[in-house]
Design an enzyme around this catalytic site. Sequence first.
Site, PDB file in Angstrom:
ATOM      1  N   ASP A  19      57.258 -50.887 -16.563  1.00 46.23           N
ATOM      2  CA  ASP A  19      58.090 -51.823 -15.999  1.00 46.23           C
ATOM      3  C   ASP A  19      58.525 -50.889 -14.610  1.00 46.23           C
ATOM      4  O   ASP A  19      59.209 -49.861 -15.356  1.00 46.23           O
ATOM      5  CB  ASP A  19      58.801 -52.611 -16.008  1.00 46.23           C
ATOM      6  CG  ASP A  19      58.483 -54.264 -16.726  1.00 46.23           C
ATOM      7  OD1 ASP A  19      56.994 -54.496 -16.606  1.00 46.23           O
ATOM      8  OD2 ASP A  19      59.202 -54.466 -17.482  1.00 46.23           O
ATOM      9  N   TYR A  20      59.114 -51.353 -13.634  1.00 47.32           N
ATOM     10  CA  TYR A  20      59.685 -50.309 -12.565  1.00 47.32           C
ATOM     11  C   TYR A  20      60.846 -49.542 -13.524  1.00 47.32           C
ATOM     12  O   TYR A  20      60.595 -48.328 -13.088  1.00 47.32           O
ATOM     13  CB  TYR A  20      59.808 -51.225 -10.872  1.00 47.32           C
ATOM     14  CG  TYR A  20      60.430 -50.059 -10.473  1.00 47.32           C
ATOM     15  CD1 TYR A  20      59.973 -49.074 -10.338  1.00 47.32           C
ATOM     16  CD2 TYR A  20      61.211 -50.769 -10.292  1.00 47.32           C
ATOM     17  CE1 TYR A  20      60.895 -47.883  -8.997  1.00 47.32           C
ATOM     18  CE2 TYR A  20      62.712 -49.633  -9.129  1.00 47.32           C
ATOM     19  CZ  TYR A  20      62.064 -48.777  -8.456  1.00 47.32           C
ATOM     20  OH  TYR A  20      63.004 -47.569  -7.920  1.00 47.32           O
TER      21      TYR A  20
END
Length: 192
Positions: A19-20
């Site tokens: 995920d970011y």
Amino acid sequence: MVLPDHYKRLNMHPVGRLDYDTSGLLLFSMEGELTQRLLHPKYKVEKEYVATVMGGRVDFDLLKRQLEGEGVVTSEGTHFAKLLHVEEVDMEKSRSILKEYCSHTSSTDDSSIEPENSRKIDMEQSLTNVRLAVHEGKYRMVRRMLANCNHPVVELKRERYGHVFLKDLQVGEFRECSEDEIKWAESLLHNR
């Protein structure tokens, strides 16, 4: 991370993703079948994470029971994890982590900052590192599980993927797998 040209020409692809707002180990492969074995939960390849969490003191036995025994219900279903270790973060480091966490959602220096989830954050709370392992990699699963156990995640880092460890690699760095890591990966292809 930018791979050198000779790696790009090998048609490498990422094995899953991060995920970011998650850091850590990301594997690359040229072999589609190996990628499938590494990703599919039925092959039970452990992915180990260290989550820095809020929510007060973490009761190891209670969290272990929730993660391993009962499972944690999220909007994506019931998920399980193996709890490996819990360790308090010292106060100075906690403040630093919280300041960084809150900087994404507010520019104020107040002792309590209100992030996007409208929950006031006590900048004087101590944080805890929770080390756990999962076999699945559903979207934000580790974050959802811990939040549903009343321990919202402020930092998350993948440190191991099966027998491959992040070790001291820094953000943006990469390395080739060792012979032992390659043998382990090849063994996945032989176990039907």
